[in-house]
Each structure stands twice: as C-alpha cells, then as structure tokens.
Design a protein around this motif. Structure first.
Motif, mmCIF file in Angstrom:
data_model
loop_
_atom_site.group_PDB
_atom_site.id
_atom_site.type_symbol
_atom_site.label_atom_id
_atom_site.label_comp_id
_atom_site.label_asym_id
_atom_site.label_seq_id
_atom_site.Cartn_x
_atom_site.Cartn_y
_atom_site.Cartn_z
ATOM 1 N N ILE A 24 0.718 -0.949 0.187
ATOM 2 C CA ILE A 24 -0.132 0.453 -0.428
ATOM 3 C C ILE A 24 1.103 1.133 -0.213
ATOM 4 C CG2 ILE A 24 -1.916 1.228 1.166
ATOM 5 C CD1 ILE A 24 -2.619 -1.051 2.026
ATOM 6 N N ARG A 25 1.793 1.111 0.738
ATOM 7 C CA ARG A 25 2.794 1.879 0.835
ATOM 8 C C ARG A 25 3.077 2.563 -0.113
ATOM 9 N NH1 ARG A 25 3.630 0.590 5.888
ATOM 10 N NH2 ARG A 25 5.630 -0.120 5.341
ATOM 11 N N SER A 30 -4.422 -1.086 -3.359
ATOM 12 C CA SER A 30 -5.163 -0.864 -2.953
ATOM 13 C C SER A 30 -5.631 -1.426 -1.115
ATOM 14 C CB SER A 30 -6.483 -0.297 -3.276
ATOM 15 O OG SER A 30 -5.860 1.370 -4.466
ATOM 16 N N LEU A 31 -6.039 -0.181 0.252
ATOM 17 C CA LEU A 31 -6.653 -0.857 1.592
ATOM 18 C C LEU A 31 -7.895 -0.415 0.614
ATOM 19 C CD1 LEU A 31 -7.255 -2.175 3.990
ATOM 20 C CD2 LEU A 31 -6.723 0.616 4.962
ATOM 21 N N CYS A 32 -9.288 -1.679 0.925
ATOM 22 C CA CYS A 32 -10.916 -1.528 0.636
ATOM 23 C C CYS A 32 -11.385 -1.529 1.196
ATOM 24 C CB CYS A 32 -11.257 -2.140 -0.276
ATOM 25 S SG CYS A 32 -12.870 -1.979 -0.800
ATOM 26 N N THR A 33 -11.724 -0.544 2.251
ATOM 27 C CA THR A 33 -12.937 -0.451 3.492
ATOM 28 C C THR A 33 -14.666 -0.751 3.101
ATOM 29 O OG1 THR A 33 -12.564 1.906 4.238
ATOM 30 C CG2 THR A 33 -10.328 0.574 4.563
ATOM 31 N N SER A 56 -11.901 -4.918 5.841
ATOM 32 C CA SER A 56 -10.887 -3.922 5.382
ATOM 33 C C SER A 56 -10.373 -5.241 4.557
ATOM 34 C CB SER A 56 -10.017 -3.134 6.543
ATOM 35 O OG SER A 56 -10.670 -2.079 6.492
ATOM 36 N N VAL A 58 -7.344 -5.868 1.190
ATOM 37 C CA VAL A 58 -5.943 -5.273 0.009
ATOM 38 C C VAL A 58 -6.610 -5.588 -1.037
ATOM 39 C CG1 VAL A 58 -3.912 -4.605 -0.228
ATOM 40 C CG2 VAL A 58 -4.484 -5.389 2.108
ATOM 41 N N ALA A 87 -4.837 4.026 -4.037
ATOM 42 C CA ALA A 87 -5.356 4.490 -3.388
ATOM 43 C C ALA A 87 -6.454 3.959 -1.635
ATOM 44 C CB ALA A 87 -6.006 5.932 -3.954
ATOM 45 N N THR A 88 -6.812 5.359 -0.728
ATOM 46 C CA THR A 88 -7.715 3.530 -0.396
ATOM 47 C C THR A 88 -9.065 4.034 -0.807
ATOM 48 O OG1 THR A 88 -6.047 4.756 1.974
ATOM 49 C CG2 THR A 88 -8.558 4.426 2.154
ATOM 50 N N PRO A 90 -13.053 3.531 0.041
ATOM 51 C CA PRO A 90 -14.074 3.426 0.865
ATOM 52 C C PRO A 90 -14.943 3.091 -0.277
ATOM 53 C CG PRO A 90 -13.444 5.637 0.334
ATOM 54 C CD PRO A 90 -12.531 5.153 -0.328
#
Length: 102
Positions: A24-25, A30-33, A56, A58, A87-88, A90
């Motif tokens: 992610i960094r 992407s982090l999906c929440t 959450s 990835v 990108a995150t 949401p």
C-alpha cells in the motif's frame, strides 16, 4: 483487521499484514474498506466471498476494474466497480430493503 490474503493478482495469499502495508505504501495496492448499513452484509470480490462488513482488505493495483458485491438477504444487491490504483477505496453501502416477504 485486514482480510486474509490479498485479493486479485497476488504474490501469495499468505502475505503478512506488514507485507500488505508495504504494498500500500509503495502504491502497488489499495486498501478497500467496506461498511454497510445494516452491518453484516456479505462482501464478494469478482464473485468470491471475502468476508462480512465491516471489512477491510487489500487489492493489488490493476488497470482492470474489479467487481465488489455487497449482499444481505432481504436487501437489494449493491455493486461497485473499482480500479485499484494505490489509493484507499472506501465503500459505504446503505442497503435498500426489498420490502416485506422478499
């Protein structure tokens, strides 16, 4: 907590939380929440169940949109197509009732 493994093109579903956060960094995932109202809806990515909301997980970066489905009996199916880009992501789904006896 992050769902087990990475969804999508993965270097291995046994990736540790530290490995996921590094991807992610680096902008490679992407982090999906996902949050739903009411909570507890099933979440599927490209037709494969990954857990229940709130959740959450990835997704590896791709140019191809991924299909996220949110399902709870008695409510309309929710679909979102997303293209992980680092990108995150949401997702908040307010589920709509199918009405009585559905």
């Amino acid at each position: 907590p992050l769902a087990a493994g990475l969804s999508g093109q993965t270097p291995g579903n046994s990736a540790s939380a530290e490995q996921k956060m590094a991807l992610i960094r680096e902008g490679k995932a992407s982090l999906c929440t996902v949050r739903t109202y009411p909570p507890g809806a099933s979440i599927a990515v490209d037709g494969k169940k990954v857990g229940e909301a709130p959740l959450s997980f990835v997704l590896l970066k791709t140019d191809v949109p991924r299909d996220i489905y949110v399902y709870l009996p008695g409510y309309k199916l929710v679909h979102r197509a997303i293209a992980p880009d680092g990108a995150t992501v949401p997702i908040v789904a307010i589920l709509e009732s199918l009405g009585p006896n559905k």
